[in-house]
Design a protein around this motif. Structure first.
Motif, PDB file in Angstrom:
ATOM      1  N   UNK A 162       4.369   6.570  -5.793  1.00 45.78           N
ATOM      2  CA  UNK A 162       4.673   7.557  -4.759  1.00 45.78           C
ATOM      3  C   UNK A 162       4.464   6.996  -3.351  1.00 45.78           C
ATOM      4  N   UNK A 163       3.482   6.090  -3.193  1.00 43.08           N
ATOM      5  CA  UNK A 163       3.137   5.527  -1.876  1.00 43.08           C
ATOM      6  C   UNK A 163       2.974   4.019  -2.009  1.00 43.08           C
ATOM      7  N   UNK A 164       4.060   3.266  -2.085  1.00 42.61           N
ATOM      8  CA  UNK A 164       3.987   1.838  -2.405  1.00 42.61           C
ATOM      9  C   UNK A 164       3.451   0.941  -1.299  1.00 42.61           C
ATOM     10  N   UNK A 165       3.081   1.517  -0.149  1.00 49.31           N
ATOM     11  CA  UNK A 165       2.651   0.685   0.975  1.00 49.31           C
ATOM     12  C   UNK A 165       1.202   0.238   0.861  1.00 49.31           C
ATOM     13  N   UNK A 166       0.435   0.731  -0.096  1.00 54.27           N
ATOM     14  CA  UNK A 166      -0.974   0.353  -0.202  1.00 54.27           C
ATOM     15  C   UNK A 166      -1.121  -1.104  -0.637  1.00 54.27           C
ATOM     16  N   UNK A 167      -2.081  -1.800  -0.026  1.00 55.98           N
ATOM     17  CA  UNK A 167      -2.409  -3.175  -0.405  1.00 55.98           C
ATOM     18  C   UNK A 167      -3.810  -3.170  -0.982  1.00 55.98           C
TER      19      UNK A 167
ATOM     20  N   UNK B 237     -19.575   6.144 -26.902  1.00 56.77           N
ATOM     21  CA  UNK B 237     -19.530   6.674 -25.539  1.00 56.77           C
ATOM     22  C   UNK B 237     -19.095   5.567 -24.588  1.00 56.77           C
ATOM     23  N   UNK B 238     -18.229   5.939 -23.629  1.00 62.25           N
ATOM     24  CA  UNK B 238     -17.755   4.985 -22.629  1.00 62.25           C
ATOM     25  C   UNK B 238     -17.517   5.688 -21.312  1.00 62.25           C
ATOM     26  N   UNK B 239     -16.847   5.013 -20.396  1.00 58.29           N
ATOM     27  CA  UNK B 239     -16.623   5.527 -19.055  1.00 58.29           C
ATOM     28  C   UNK B 239     -15.140   5.442 -18.712  1.00 58.29           C
ATOM     29  N   UNK B 240     -14.595   6.539 -18.207  1.00 54.80           N
ATOM     30  CA  UNK B 240     -13.187   6.587 -17.793  1.00 54.80           C
ATOM     31  C   UNK B 240     -13.069   7.438 -16.548  1.00 54.80           C
ATOM     32  N   UNK B 241     -13.349   6.835 -15.399  1.00 52.27           N
ATOM     33  CA  UNK B 241     -13.610   7.582 -14.173  1.00 52.27           C
ATOM     34  C   UNK B 241     -12.459   8.489 -13.745  1.00 52.27           C
ATOM     35  N   UNK B 242     -11.219   7.981 -13.792  1.00 51.99           N
ATOM     36  CA  UNK B 242     -10.102   8.763 -13.270  1.00 51.99           C
ATOM     37  C   UNK B 242      -9.836   8.522 -11.798  1.00 51.99           C
ATOM     38  N   UNK B 243     -10.241   7.341 -11.284  1.00 51.62           N
ATOM     39  CA  UNK B 243      -9.918   6.999  -9.910  1.00 51.62           C
ATOM     40  C   UNK B 243      -8.433   6.667  -9.795  1.00 51.62           C
ATOM     41  N   UNK B 244      -8.031   6.252  -8.588  1.00 54.93           N
ATOM     42  CA  UNK B 244      -6.653   5.849  -8.376  1.00 54.93           C
ATOM     43  C   UNK B 244      -5.869   6.776  -7.475  1.00 54.93           C
ATOM     44  N   UNK B 245      -6.555   7.703  -6.804  1.00 51.60           N
ATOM     45  CA  UNK B 245      -5.867   8.712  -5.999  1.00 51.60           C
ATOM     46  C   UNK B 245      -6.024   8.440  -4.506  1.00 51.60           C
ATOM     47  N   UNK B 246      -5.178   9.075  -3.747  1.00 50.55           N
ATOM     48  CA  UNK B 246      -5.341   9.095  -2.298  1.00 50.55           C
ATOM     49  C   UNK B 246      -6.419  10.117  -1.945  1.00 50.55           C
ATOM     50  N   UNK B 247      -6.938  10.119  -0.688  1.00 50.62           N
ATOM     51  CA  UNK B 247      -8.041  11.024  -0.331  1.00 50.62           C
ATOM     52  C   UNK B 247      -7.715  12.484  -0.618  1.00 50.62           C
ATOM     53  N   UNK B 248      -8.762  13.225  -0.992  1.00 53.12           N
ATOM     54  CA  UNK B 248      -8.594  14.656  -1.226  1.00 53.12           C
ATOM     55  C   UNK B 248      -9.027  15.108  -2.600  1.00 53.12           C
ATOM     56  N   UNK B 249      -9.110  14.179  -3.559  1.00 50.64           N
ATOM     57  CA  UNK B 249      -9.557  14.552  -4.904  1.00 50.64           C
ATOM     58  C   UNK B 249     -11.079  14.724  -4.886  1.00 50.64           C
ATOM     59  N   UNK B 250     -11.594  15.865  -5.368  1.00 50.03           N
ATOM     60  CA  UNK B 250     -13.059  16.070  -5.351  1.00 50.03           C
ATOM     61  C   UNK B 250     -13.769  15.141  -6.316  1.00 50.03           C
ATOM     62  N   UNK B 251     -14.727  14.380  -5.793  1.00 51.32           N
ATOM     63  CA  UNK B 251     -15.490  13.434  -6.610  1.00 51.32           C
ATOM     64  C   UNK B 251     -16.983  13.746  -6.512  1.00 51.32           C
ATOM     65  N   UNK B 252     -17.743  13.437  -7.548  1.00 52.03           N
ATOM     66  CA  UNK B 252     -19.192  13.629  -7.479  1.00 52.03           C
ATOM     67  C   UNK B 252     -19.815  12.755  -6.398  1.00 52.03           C
TER      68      UNK B 252
END
Length: 358
Positions: free
Chosen positions: A60-65, A289-304
């Motif tokens: 959606x936003x290919x300009x990120x480096x 048990x493992x970890x799967x954070x769900x990162x990868x978003x632009x600002x605005x997603x509520x995170x702990x």
């Protein structure tokens, strides 16, 4: 050879910016000793993160480096390294899936294309991983191993050809949630899908599946199944969180539930996330048990608080150390369990191929 590749090599965890180790913990506590121990552990047993949606964001936003710290997105290579991430499952699911199946297939192929372009663009930081040996090899060479998937199970209708095509393109994970062949229990075609995935060493990702179909899928698969991004429903009854019934089914199937860093699923603090990790470990066992954070978003997603980007992983490991987790269990949580699930799927595939050949 596999044993040599599985032998961990040390990769230093490099502090970057706000995620620097030894800084004041955002929860208000100073834990320098635990943070040092966490960094040492992650240098040998890095995190296999089961869920990152950066592929969709870059589409959606290919300009990120992502080779440099990029304030416009919560994932980049410096922060992955600062967090001790050694392998990443790049989700190919879409937040807004099209109604028609052919459009879902088209969108998924575009997601795969973006993911493969990501590997080509950053060859010094990322490398495509197709096998458990690839995971270990990437870690030993200081790269972040990249597994493609899950893709939506809705892409499969009455033919397994699409599944085999995805596998040929490098996809190793599929999520059956919402697929007609798995919505209210497995259909005859659904059983064929599971059998073929076992033959191809592809993982079933049960994220979003209701409890009854999830338990049926876990029982039907001869290889372990995963849930790549979830929380404990016993602590927060969100429909995307895993119930204790499903956790017990995962335990019986030697599967893996990967806890996410999402305020909606697991609460708004690092301590709340640690509570979910504790619960999954208590019910499913330390090997599931493992970890799967769900990162990868632009600002605005509520995170702990304290877990707003991948550089926060050492803080979570430090918290679990403070709670008395043995380092052997933490090594399973970060790397060992995910490595084992991928390798077990390969063993199952080889056994299935041997039976077919004999």
């Amino acid at each position: 050879m596999a044993d040599l590749q599985d032998e961990p090599h040390t990769n230093p965890v490099t502090p970057v910016g706000p995620g620097s180790l030894g800084a004041e913990d955002p929860t208000g506590a100073l834990l320098p000793g635990a943070l040092d121990r966490a960094a040492a552990l992650l240098s040998v047993h890095p995190v296999v993160d089961g869920c990152n949606t950066l592929v969709w964001t870059l589409r959606e936003s290919p300009y990120h480096d992502i080779e440099t710290s990029d304030a416009g997105v919560d994932t980049d290579i410096p922060r992955l390294r600062a967090g001790g991430v050694g392998a990443q499952f790049w989700s190919l699911l879409m937040p807004r899936e099209a109604g028609a199946t052919d459009q879902v297939v088209s969108d998924t192929l575009e997601q795969i294309d973006v993911a493969l372009a990501l590997m080509r663009r950053y060859p010094d930081g990322l490398c495509l991983a197709l096998t458990a040996d690839d995971l270990a090899d990437a870690r030993n060479r200081g790269r972040i191993a990249s597994l493609l998937g899950p893709v939506p199970g809705r892409t499969l209708t009455d033919s397994l050809g699409v599944l085999r095509a995805f596998h040929a393109l490098g996809v190793r994970i599929l999520a059956p949630a919402g697929a007609p062949w798995a919505m209210e229990g497995l259909t005859a075609f659904g059983h064929e899908v599971v059998k073929e995935m076992n033959r191809l060493a592809m993982l079933l990702d049960l994220r979003g599946c209701p409890p009854a179909p999830a338990c049926q899928l876990a029982a039907a698969s001869k290889a372990p199944v995963i849930i790549s991004h979830t929380g404990a429903a016993a602590l927060n009854p969100h429909p995307d969180n895993v119930t204790d019934e499903v956790l017990l089914a995962l335990r019986a199937a030697n599967g893996l539930a990967m806890v996410g860093f999402d305020s909606v699923l697991t609460g708004d603090s690092l301590h709340a996330v640690a509570d979910h990790v504790d619960h999954v470990r208590a019910v499913a066992g330390p090997h599931c048990v493992g970890l799967g954070a769900g990162f990868g978003a632009e600002p605005g997603v509520p995170r702990p608080t304290g877990l707003t980007d991948p550089s926060g992983y050492p803080r979570l490991i430090a918290e679990l150390l403070e709670r008395g987790w043995p380092e052997t269990d933490l090594a399973l949580l970060t790397w060992g369990n995910a490595q084992r699930v991928v390798r077990d799927a390969e063993f199952t595939a080889r056994a299935a191929q041997h039976r077919r050949a004999s």
